[in-house]
Design an enzyme around this catalytic site. Structure first.
Site, mmCIF file in Angstrom:
data_model
loop_
_atom_site.group_PDB
_atom_site.id
_atom_site.type_symbol
_atom_site.label_atom_id
_atom_site.label_comp_id
_atom_site.label_asym_id
_atom_site.label_seq_id
_atom_site.Cartn_x
_atom_site.Cartn_y
_atom_site.Cartn_z
ATOM 1 C CG ASN A 99 45.190 25.442 32.636
ATOM 2 O OD1 ASN A 99 44.222 25.056 33.299
ATOM 3 N ND2 ASN A 99 45.653 24.794 31.589
ATOM 4 C CG HIS A 116 39.869 30.750 36.123
ATOM 5 N ND1 HIS A 116 39.723 29.402 35.960
ATOM 6 C CD2 HIS A 116 38.645 31.288 35.897
ATOM 7 C CE1 HIS A 116 38.459 29.124 35.667
ATOM 8 N NE2 HIS A 116 37.787 30.247 35.618
ATOM 9 C CB CYS A 124 48.830 46.168 46.162
ATOM 10 S SG CYS A 124 48.852 47.066 47.719
ATOM 11 C CB CYS A 127 48.179 50.999 46.112
ATOM 12 S SG CYS A 127 49.377 49.817 45.455
ATOM 13 N N GLY A 186 41.015 19.253 27.937
ATOM 14 C CA GLY A 186 41.538 19.101 29.303
ATOM 15 C C GLY A 186 40.765 19.842 30.368
#
Ligand code: BV8
Ligand code: ZN
Length: 245
Positions: A99, A116, A124, A127, A186
């Site tokens: 999650n 994840h 960014c 950079c 879950g």
């Protein structure tokens, strides 16, 4: 089943916990593949892939900002607190979550690895800087989030087809190789490589406890498969553990 799960935990020395979207369902966060699934209006390929971001960064950011809004209004539920409780009971403990909602940390979990990524972090493209990025509820976001260097920011989340963070994966496998018990809670066990974890635990002769609303592809290999809501089952297991001791 609850009693059996508590007995397994009583005799275990190192506990590995893997969670998926189902542990946040009772906090009001839609799961990915349930009936109210997050993907309902979109397919995963539309949004959680680098190609989708390349093609339509506005849509992908709109989706993540929408999800941030839901998560900011949500609270950790008893399942998150129970996992944080288990961490206190085991010196050797690791929580690996699929999650990105940060609810485990908000419930007090410290030893948590996010396989994840995290929806409140952005990276960014120019950079490489990683920044905290959170919408202000109620405030419209019209332009694409930018880094101080003017580069385009993307969610610091692992999309389909992207490599998962190797440091986190290796640390998880290392802990798993020595864990004598795993709780799988879950998760539909569809997304790889997280879906490989229960088999690996089995190969290491760990005892596996699964908590899910319904049977999953791994239910046949676990030692205890408890069908029910994580927010009810996990606190019950803790309660039984406390009375047994
Ligand atoms: C990679 C971030 C390679 C995004 C996510 C074919 C076969 C095998 C693999 C593949 C394949 N085709 C493609 C692949 C690879 C792909 C994959 O696995 N695809 C799947 C769809 C088949 N995997 C990848 O791309 C991974 N990377 O393989 O890289 C590579 C190698 C080298 C170099 C470059 C690349 C990356 C995968 C990461 C994707 N990102 N999340 C975002 O969040 O926006 S995955 C996404 O799904 C979420 O993280 C989510 O957690 C995860 C898994 O889903 P679940 O958590 O299980 O959620 P789900 O809704 O499915 O299930 C909820 C469960 O809870 C249900 O079982 C339900 O019954 C239960 N439940 C509901 N309520 C409750 C409950 N249980 C208890 N109590 C309740 N109250
Ligand atoms: Zn930058």
């Amino acid at each position: 089943m609850i009693q059996k799960a508590a007995e397994i935990l009583e005799s275990s020395k190192s506990l590995f916990v893997l969670t998926g979207a189902g542990i946040s369902a009772e906090s009001g966060i839609p799961t990915f593949r349930g009936t109210d699934g997050l993907w309902k209006n979109y397919s995963a390929t539309d949004l959680a892939t680098p190609e989708a971001f390349e093609k339509n960064p506005e849509l992908v950011w709109e989706w993540y900002h929408w999800r941030q809004g839901i998560i900011l209004k949500a609270e950790p539920n008893p399942a998150h607190f129970a996992v944080a409780e288990l961490e206190k009971k085991f010196n050797n403990f690791l929580l690996l979550t699929q999650n990105v909602d940060n609810l485990h940390r908000r419930a007090g979990s410290k030893k948590v690895l996010e396989l994840h990524g995290n929806i409140f972090r952005a990276r960014c493209l120019s950079c490489g800087r990683i920044v905290h990025h959170q919408i202000e509820p109620g405030k419209e976001i019209n332009n694409l989030p930018k880094c101080d260097c003017e580069g385009l920011l993307r969610p610091d989340i692992v999309w389909f087809g992207e490599q998962i963070p190797q440091d986190i994966w290796q640390a998880s496998l290392e802990f798993l190789s020595a864990a004598d018990t795993s709780i799988i809670c879950g998760t539909s066990g569809i997304v790889w490589p997280a879906a490989a974890i229960p088999e690996m635990a089995k190969k290491n002769r760990a005892k596996i406890i699964e908590i899910n609303l319904e049977p999953t592809p791994i239910s046949s290999i676990v030692d205890v498969s408890i069908l029910g809501k994580a927010g009810e089952i996990l606190p019950l297991i803790i309660q039984t553990l406390n009375t047994n001791i």
